[in-house]
Design a protein around this motif. Structure first.
Motif, PDB file in Angstrom:
ATOM      1  N   PHE A  40       0.839  -1.329   0.092  1.00  0.00           N
ATOM      2  CA  PHE A  40       0.172   0.042   0.076  1.00  0.00           C
ATOM      3  C   PHE A  40       0.723   1.303  -0.063  1.00  0.00           C
ATOM      4  O   PHE A  40       1.969   1.271   0.602  1.00  0.00           O
ATOM      5  CB  PHE A  40      -0.750   0.052   1.130  1.00  0.00           C
ATOM      6  N   VAL A  41       0.404   2.201  -0.759  1.00  0.00           N
ATOM      7  CA  VAL A  41       1.323   3.436  -0.727  1.00  0.00           C
ATOM      8  C   VAL A  41       0.478   4.864  -0.367  1.00  0.00           C
ATOM      9  O   VAL A  41       1.194   5.915  -0.296  1.00  0.00           O
ATOM     10  CB  VAL A  41       1.510   3.756  -2.131  1.00  0.00           C
TER      11      VAL A  41
ATOM     12  N   LYS B  32      -7.732  -2.087  -2.437  1.00  0.00           N
ATOM     13  CA  LYS B  32      -7.932  -1.224  -1.452  1.00  0.00           C
ATOM     14  C   LYS B  32      -8.141  -2.353  -0.123  1.00  0.00           C
ATOM     15  O   LYS B  32      -8.589  -3.429  -0.469  1.00  0.00           O
ATOM     16  CB  LYS B  32      -9.327  -0.414  -1.632  1.00  0.00           C
ATOM     17  N   LEU B  33      -7.811  -1.709   1.129  1.00  0.00           N
ATOM     18  CA  LEU B  33      -8.108  -2.228   2.218  1.00  0.00           C
ATOM     19  C   LEU B  33      -8.807  -1.339   3.095  1.00  0.00           C
ATOM     20  O   LEU B  33      -8.499  -0.172   3.462  1.00  0.00           O
ATOM     21  CB  LEU B  33      -6.824  -2.734   3.127  1.00  0.00           C
TER      22      LEU B  33
ATOM     23  N   GLU C 194     -16.439   7.297   9.836  1.00  0.00           N
ATOM     24  CA  GLU C 194     -15.011   7.930   9.484  1.00  0.00           C
ATOM     25  C   GLU C 194     -14.815   6.584   8.663  1.00  0.00           C
ATOM     26  O   GLU C 194     -14.834   5.355   9.287  1.00  0.00           O
ATOM     27  CB  GLU C 194     -14.335   8.066  10.569  1.00  0.00           C
ATOM     28  N   PHE C 195     -14.496   6.781   7.231  1.00  0.00           N
ATOM     29  CA  PHE C 195     -14.001   5.737   6.453  1.00  0.00           C
ATOM     30  C   PHE C 195     -12.783   5.584   6.099  1.00  0.00           C
ATOM     31  O   PHE C 195     -12.322   6.589   5.688  1.00  0.00           O
ATOM     32  CB  PHE C 195     -14.874   5.737   5.248  1.00  0.00           C
ATOM     33  N   GLN C 196     -11.683   4.667   6.365  1.00  0.00           N
ATOM     34  CA  GLN C 196     -10.482   4.861   6.275  1.00  0.00           C
ATOM     35  C   GLN C 196      -9.988   3.699   5.470  1.00  0.00           C
ATOM     36  O   GLN C 196     -10.476   2.382   5.633  1.00  0.00           O
ATOM     37  CB  GLN C 196      -9.733   4.809   7.808  1.00  0.00           C
ATOM     38  N   TYR C 197      -9.313   3.890   4.536  1.00  0.00           N
ATOM     39  CA  TYR C 197      -8.928   2.922   3.561  1.00  0.00           C
ATOM     40  C   TYR C 197      -7.210   3.026   2.997  1.00  0.00           C
ATOM     41  O   TYR C 197      -6.993   4.022   2.718  1.00  0.00           O
ATOM     42  CB  TYR C 197      -9.536   2.609   2.420  1.00  0.00           C
ATOM     43  N   LYS C 198      -6.569   1.986   2.671  1.00  0.00           N
ATOM     44  CA  LYS C 198      -5.371   2.085   1.986  1.00  0.00           C
ATOM     45  C   LYS C 198      -5.292   1.700   0.412  1.00  0.00           C
ATOM     46  O   LYS C 198      -6.401   0.807   0.190  1.00  0.00           O
ATOM     47  CB  LYS C 198      -4.546   0.984   2.658  1.00  0.00           C
TER      48      LYS C 198
END
Ligand SMILES: Cc1cn([C@H]2C[C@H](O)[C@@H](COP(=O)(O)OP(=O)(O)O[C@H]3O[C@H](C)C(=O)[C@H](O)[C@H]3O)O2)c(=O)[nH]c1=O
Length: 185
Positions: A44-45, A72-73, A129-133
């Motif tokens: 992931f970057v 995506k994660l 709150e949506f968080q992703y790599k």
């Protein structure tokens, strides 16, 4: 972390181990080693964080085309969301099919989404709150998407009036779309 395969090749539900005590909890929300042990070598970057401030916000259904395609994660650290993916990989046994998972700050579920899927979510609570790599950087010129209520895909959304961006209101249908993604088995 528990990894649950789905019928979609490469799409995996990931459930971290949560250590609760009187103070609250601790969890490793991501571990490169645990993913590599599962054969997921994705590097992931970029980390993304989106806050939605009302129930029914619908973001998607989006993708970035190759060579900027993104795996995506995704996870929700506050509230709950109906997270949806559509398999756009030509040759995939699940091409054109959708999958959904409720992600929340109670179930801690995450979804690993390989390149070749379009992604969307609808918020189920007033604040999410949506968080992703992602494994590729943002490349707006490569962005594409499909309309959220495409009858040929038939995504079953929660019974809630969707709140969409102007750009998401005019995305194309699958029947008018030529996928740039190829399933590599
Ligand atoms: C995605 C992205 C956006 N931006 C900027 C561009 C816009 O000025 C602003 C909002 O972008 P947008 O309206 O495209 O945000 P979403 O509607 O949440 O888009 C996302 O929604 C679905 C659910 C996804 O999976 C994608 O990651 C992404 O398409 O953030 C950036 O600077 N970097 C980025 O990586």
């Amino acid at each position: 972390m528990e990894f649950r395969a789905t019928k979609f090749p490469g799409l995996v539900v990931c459930i971290p181990r949560v250590f609760g005590d009187k103070r609250g909890f601790f969890m490793e929300s991501y571990s490169q080693r645990l993913f590599a042990d599962q054969g997921i070598e994705t590097a992931f970057v970029q980390d993304n964080h989106a806050r939605s401030v009302q129930k029914g916000v619908l973001r998607g259904v989006h993708f970035q085309a190759p060579p900027h395609a993104q795996a995506k994660l995704v996870r929700v650290s506050k509230g709950a969301a109906w997270d949806v993916v559509v398999d756009l990989r030509k040759g995939s046994p699940t091409y054109g099919e959708w999958y959904a998972e409720t992600l929340s700050d109670e179930n801690f579920h995450q979804l690993f989404i390989p390149q070749g899927f379009a992604h969307a979510y609808m918020t189920l609570t007033d604040v999410v709150e949506f968080q992703y790599k992602t494994d590729n950087f943002y490349a707006p010129e490569s962005e594409g998407g499909l309309i959220w209520n495409d009858p040929d895909i038939g995504i079953e959304w929660p019974d809630c009036t969707p709140v969409l961006s102007d750009k998401d209101l005019v995305l194309p249908r699958l029947r008018d779309f030529v996928s740039p993604f190829v399933f590599d088995g």
